[in-house]
Design an enzyme around this catalytic site. Structure first.
Site, PDB file in Angstrom:
ATOM      1  N   ASP A  73      46.669  67.516 -19.161  1.00 35.12           N
ATOM      2  CA  ASP A  73      46.884  68.810 -18.510  1.00 35.12           C
ATOM      3  C   ASP A  73      48.383  69.127 -18.459  1.00 35.12           C
ATOM      4  O   ASP A  73      49.181  68.328 -17.958  1.00 35.12           O
ATOM      5  CB  ASP A  73      46.300  68.768 -17.092  1.00 35.12           C
ATOM      6  CG  ASP A  73      46.335  70.112 -16.397  1.00 35.12           C
ATOM      7  OD1 ASP A  73      46.792  71.093 -17.010  1.00 35.12           O
ATOM      8  OD2 ASP A  73      45.891  70.178 -15.233  1.00 35.12           O
TER       9      ASP A  73
ATOM     10  N   HIS B  26      42.475  71.513 -17.850  1.00 31.96           N
ATOM     11  CA  HIS B  26      42.971  71.985 -16.548  1.00 31.96           C
ATOM     12  C   HIS B  26      41.824  72.447 -15.650  1.00 31.96           C
ATOM     13  O   HIS B  26      42.032  72.693 -14.463  1.00 31.96           O
ATOM     14  CB  HIS B  26      43.973  73.125 -16.766  1.00 31.96           C
ATOM     15  CG  HIS B  26      44.620  73.623 -15.521  1.00 31.96           C
ATOM     16  ND1 HIS B  26      45.367  72.811 -14.681  1.00 31.96           N
ATOM     17  CD2 HIS B  26      44.615  74.843 -14.920  1.00 31.96           C
ATOM     18  CE1 HIS B  26      45.807  73.516 -13.654  1.00 31.96           C
ATOM     19  NE2 HIS B  26      45.356  74.749 -13.757  1.00 31.96           N
TER      20      HIS B  26
ATOM     21  N   SER C 219      45.473  73.753  -9.110  1.00 29.01           N
ATOM     22  CA  SER C 219      46.388  74.597  -9.870  1.00 29.01           C
ATOM     23  C   SER C 219      47.357  75.312  -8.916  1.00 29.01           C
ATOM     24  O   SER C 219      48.041  74.661  -8.128  1.00 29.01           O
ATOM     25  CB  SER C 219      45.563  75.590 -10.702  1.00 29.01           C
ATOM     26  OG  SER C 219      46.345  76.293 -11.612  1.00 29.01           O
TER      27      SER C 219
END
Length: 529
Positions: A386, A441, A328
């Site tokens: 995602d 995610h 991320s």
């Protein structure tokens, strides 16, 4: 006329009987074949080349049988439903998660000696012919780096009622031991702290208490290095920098500013200045003399340690590589970190790689071209469900990409860097098909789907070894019949302990060695590896 009225029902009745008996035969054939396939797929030692091919063939047969069952039976009654369900049952059931001691299947595959192939696995040829099908050695290496990032999440104190919120719960000398990662053969040498001078809502954790360990800084990751035994196995001394993302839901990315900051003022690629997203830049480069943990920026902390380790091992005549990994937001920080290392540490020339999970776009076209010219190899692991890898500029960038080659040279458009390994969350037979896409995610979901990935057009690997229960660490994505609690990973009793003398539940005092320190704890020499 009477004859025809009498014979017609009899004909229909015969046809129905014939049709029923034919359906029954087909069901019995399918059931028997599925049983044989299941037995054959669980035979021992099927990891050899011949049996692996047989296993893949049986998996394809199983999928064909399931499709045939639906076509023949049309899923019209309960019996048919149960048959089709049996043909698609996952390998695991609730009983597989009961503790049976040494009789349980190991959660990890054996690790081979990869010293002769480490350059290809590290991306020297951009992972050509290694991704589809995914080479088992590469899968294990990617998983290893992903587990390093996951260890940062697992050891992070994110309790807003804790005075140490935003710090690591363990000192660096026992981090891997507490989390069961000593098997990887690495040792943490430095913790990384970061702050930001711009408004980045929900990107950092804050304590709700008045007195805290730090009002400005958060623990963002660590630098580690491979030990002697692991270095022999992988063919070089490997330095790892692991960056975490955020622990908040993915909606925070929707407020991501699209403004950019010059990242490398010393270098211009062509006529274009290298620029990156302003929030990422601020976290990576912010510092202040008024803070305790960020008198040096995250960039300076990391580069100082990387240079020290590189000098130490190159002076001993060893070959050194740098692998920067992150999830991320951490994937964005990993790219900037690798850029600086490749530019400023000539001893690492050609040996810098990035393994990112669910990382957003970071910079402009000049940033991408400069990364390529520096020889940084980037492998982006992405779940197609995602949304984060599509940011910043999810709509704008998508429209511009469709206008290629007209817009391919625009310097202000965000660009991804490197090679993509695309996964499908719903290829897993253990994931709910109606799962919340925000869970796609999650890093543990990434590692689970990665472990089951073989190639784009094949199903989930039946011989995947990674612990399925890890998926529900901080999600509720596993099928209900597996009986794994949702969001089960947490500190026992939410951090409270029972004082047996007074009979009261109290918050424990952190051990002195686990209190965050701006200085490295323990001895700095590395020769004990």
């Amino acid at each position: 006329m009477e004859k025809s009225t009498i014979k017609t029902p009899l004909r229909k009745l015969r046809r129905r009987r014939t049709k029923r008996s034919w359906k029954l035969k087909q069901k019995l054939k399918l059931a028997w074949k599925s049983i044989k396939i299941r037995v054959r797929s669980h035979l021992p030692n099927f990891l050899s080349t011949k049996k692996r091919l047989t296993h893949m063939k049986s998996r394809n047969q199983e999928q064909e049988l399931a499709q045939t069952a639906r076509r023949i039976c049309k899923i019209s009654n309960d019996a048919t439903n149960s048959l089709a369900y049996l043909l698609q049952l996952p390998k695991y059931s609730a009983s597989d998660f009961l503790d049976r001691g040494d009789m349980m299947t190991p959660a990890a595959s054996p690790r081979e000696n990869i010293s002769k192939a480490w350059r290809e696995l590290h991306g020297s040829k951009n992972w050509e012919n290694l991704l589809d099908p995914l080479h088992p050695w590469l899968r294990r290496e990617i998983t290893k780096y992903g587990e390093f990032v996951e260890s940062v999440y697992d050891s992070l104190d994110f309790d807003p009622l804790s005075e140490f919120c935003g710090s690591c719960r363990y000192n660096r000398n026992k981090l891997f031991e507490e989390l069961g990662l000593t098997r990887h053969g690495y040792k943490v040498t430095k913790y990384i702290y970061a702050m930001s001078h711009v408004d980045v809502p929900q990107w950092f954790l804050r304590s709700s208490l008045g007195e805290t360990w730090s009002k400005d800084s958060n623990w963002m990751g660590f630098v580690a290095v491979s030990g002697d035994r692991e270095s022999l196995r992988i063919g070089r001394r490997d330095i790892v920098v692991a960056w975490r993302g955020t622990v908040t839901p993915t909606e925070w990315f929707m407020d991501l500013r699209t403004s950019k900051e010059p990242f490398d003022c010393k270098s211009e690629h062509g006529k274009n200045v290298v620029k990156v997203q302003s929030g990422f830049f601020s976290i990576y480069n912010s510092k202040s003399e008024l803070t305790r943990y960020n008198k040096e920026s995250a960039s300076e902390q990391t580069m100082e340690e990387v240079k020290r380790l590189v000098k130490f091992f190159t002076d001993r005549g060893e070959e050194v590589s740098l692998t920067v990994t992150g999830h991320s937001l951490g994937g964005a920080l990993a790219l900037m970190n690798a850029y600086e290392a490749a530019r400023d540490v000539p001893e690492l020339s050609g040996n810098v790689s990035v393994i990112s999970f669910g990382a957003p776009r970071v910079g402009n076209l000049a940033f991408k071209e400069r990364m390529n010219s520096l020889g940084v190899k980037v492998l982006r692991v992405v779940n197609k469900q995602d949304i984060v890898p599509k940011l910043p500029g999810i709509v704008f960038n998508k429209v511009l990409n469709k206008l290629n080659p007209i817009t391919s040279r625009l310097s202000w458009v965000y660009r991804h860097v490197g090679t993509q390994l695309k996964l499908d969350v719903f290829s897993s037979p253990y994931i709910k098909q109606d799962s919340d896409l925000a869970g796609c995610h999650n890093l543990e979901v990434y590692l689970h789907v990665l472990d089951g990935f073989h190639r784009k057009k094949s199903g989930f690997r039946v011989n995947a070894r990674r612990d399925v229960a890890s998926v529900n660490k901080s999600t509720d994505m596993l099928l209900d019949h597996l009986r794994i609690p949702e969001c089960w990973y947490q500190v026992a009793h939410k951090g409270l302990i029972l004082n047996k003398q007074t009979g009261r539940w109290v918050k424990p005092v952190r051990a002195p060695e686990d209190i965050p320190s701006p200085l490295s704890t323990g001895p700095r020499p590395i020769y004990s590896l």
